[in-house]
Design a protein around this motif. Structure first.
Motif, short mmCIF file in Angstrom:
data_model
loop_
_atom_site.label_atom_id
_atom_site.label_comp_id
_atom_site.label_asym_id
_atom_site.label_seq_id
_atom_site.Cartn_x
_atom_site.Cartn_y
_atom_site.Cartn_z
N LYS A 1 37.65 -11.10 0.29
CA LYS A 1 36.31 -10.34 0.76
C LYS A 1 35.74 -9.46 -0.24
O LYS A 1 34.47 -9.21 -0.26
N ILE A 2 36.16 -8.75 -1.15
CA ILE A 2 36.16 -8.04 -2.00
C ILE A 2 35.55 -8.66 -3.61
O ILE A 2 34.35 -8.50 -4.01
N ASP A 3 36.29 -9.66 -3.85
CA ASP A 3 36.33 -10.36 -5.48
C ASP A 3 35.09 -11.16 -5.25
O ASP A 3 34.42 -11.38 -6.27
N VAL A 4 34.73 -11.73 -3.90
CA VAL A 4 33.67 -12.71 -3.84
C VAL A 4 32.42 -12.05 -4.32
O VAL A 4 31.41 -12.73 -4.64
N LEU A 5 31.97 -10.80 -4.11
CA LEU A 5 30.80 -10.10 -4.46
C LEU A 5 30.15 -10.39 -5.84
O LEU A 5 28.94 -10.75 -6.11
N GLN A 6 31.10 -10.57 -6.85
CA GLN A 6 30.56 -10.76 -8.10
C GLN A 6 30.10 -12.17 -8.37
O GLN A 6 29.47 -12.47 -9.42
#
Length: 280
Positions: A68-73
Motif C-alpha cells: 500500500k505504501i511502496d506502490v505510490l512511487q
C-alpha cells in the motif's frame, strides 16, 4: 476472441478475501464482462506487476499489504488525501495512466453520510492508529471534525498519527497512551474502533469504560466480518446509533467499483453477498 476486462487485488494471498465476493457479485449483477482476480505479488516484484497492468489491459486493482505504501512511487497520479495518508488501496487506469486512491476512509465516511451523521465541528475518539485508523482520521479531518483523540497501545504509532494530523490537516489531534481501561470523554460525539479487536476472537471487545458512553454518541466499528461485535452490542444497550464494519467494507468496494466502471454500484446486492458469507 472476446475477453473479459480484468480487475484484481495485488498483495499477500488471502483464501477468503471479501473483496472477491463483493466485487464479482457486483460485476455479475450488472452483467459486466469483468473478472476479479486474486494475484500474489511478492515485495520485490511490485514494480513489474504495476507495469504489467497496462500491458494486460487491466481496468484497475486493489492493493493490500505489503504494497500500500511502496506502490505510490509507480503511479502517475495520487489523490490528495491518499498522499497525506501515504498509502493507496485502489488503482484505476484511465487513458493509459495509473491513478491511486485510498477508499478505506471514504467507505467509513459514506457510512456516516448515509446515516445522516454530521461531522463538522464534532469531537472524535479513535481507538487505534494503524493504516485504517490513519485513513479514517484523515477523511474525518477533511470533513471538518474539530478534535480527534487517538487512543493506542503502541505509543510511537499513536504519536506519529497525531503528528501527521496536526501538521497535514486542520484538525486538532491529541494522543492518549492506551495502557489502562480508557474512559471516553463526555463531550465526545463519535467513537470509532479502528483496531482488529473482535476480528479473530469475536468474544473480545476494546478495553474501555462502557459506562462512559452515552446515548448521544455515534459508535462505529471497522471489523468487516461481523455486524454485531461485542463493542457495538454494548453501544446498542446504551442506546447509541451504531455503524458496523461490514457496511464500511461494502462502501469501500462500491467506491472502487465506481472508479473502475463509471457506474453506480449495486450496494445492497454487495452487502447481501458479504453477509451471506461472513455474517452471523
Amino acid at each position: 476472441m472476446y475477453q473479459k476486462k480484468l480487475v484484481g487485488v495485488f498483495g499477500d494471498p488471502v483464501d477468503d478475501n471479501p473483496s472477491v465476493v463483493i466485487e464479482q457479485v457486483a460485476f455479475d449483477y450488472m452483467k459486466l464482462p469483468m473478472e476479479y482476480l486474486t494475484i500474489q505479488v511478492k515485495k520485490g516484484d511490485l514494480q513489474a506487476a504495476i507495469e504489467g497492468l497496462r500491458a494486460m489491459n487491466f481496468t484497475g486493482i486493489n492493493i493490500t499489504m505489503p504494497h500500500k505504501i511502496d506502490v505510490l512511487q509507480y503511479l502517475d497520479y495520487v489523490a490528495d488525501d491518499a498522499k497525506i495518508m501515504g498509502a493507496v488501496n485502489t488503482i484505476y487506469v484511465k487513458d493509459g495512466k495509473l491513478y491511486g486512491e485510498n477508499t478505506d476512509g471514504k467507505g467509513f465516511m459514506r457510512n456516516l453520510r448515509n446515516g445522516n451523521v454530521p461531522t463538522k465541528g464534532k469531537n472524535v475518539v479513535l481507538l487505534g492508529a494503524g493504516g485504517v485508523a490513519r485513513a479514517i482520521s484523515v477523511e474525518l479531518a477533511n470533513a471538518g471534525v474539530k478534535h480527534i483523540t487517538v487512543v493506542n497501545v503502541i505509543k510511537e504509532e499513536g504519536e506519529r498519527l497525531v503528528e501527521l494530523l496536526n501538521s497535514k490537516t486542520s484538525v486538532e489531534a491529541t494522543f492518549v497512551f492506551w495502557d489502562h481501561k480508557y474512559s471516553v470523554p463526555d463531550k465526545t460525539d463519535i467513537v470509532v474502533n479502528a483496531t482488529p479487536i473482535g476480528f479473530v476472537n469475536k468474544e473480545e471487545k476494546p478495553n474501555i469504560v462502557y459506562e462512559s458512553i452515552h446515548p448521544q454518541m455515534v459508535v462505529c466499528d471497522v471489523i468487516p466480518n461481523n455486524m454485531n461485535t461485542l463493542f457495538l452490542e454494548e453501544a446498542k444497550k446504551i442506546g447509541c446509533k451504531t455503524f458496523h464494519g461490514m457496511q464500511m467494507l461494502v462502501n469501500q468496494g462500491a467506491i472502487a467499483f465506481e472508479l473502475w466502471t463509471g457506474l453506480e454500484a449495486p450496494v445492497q446486492v454487495m452487502l447481501e453477498a458479504l453477509a451471506k458469507v461472513y455474517g452471523d
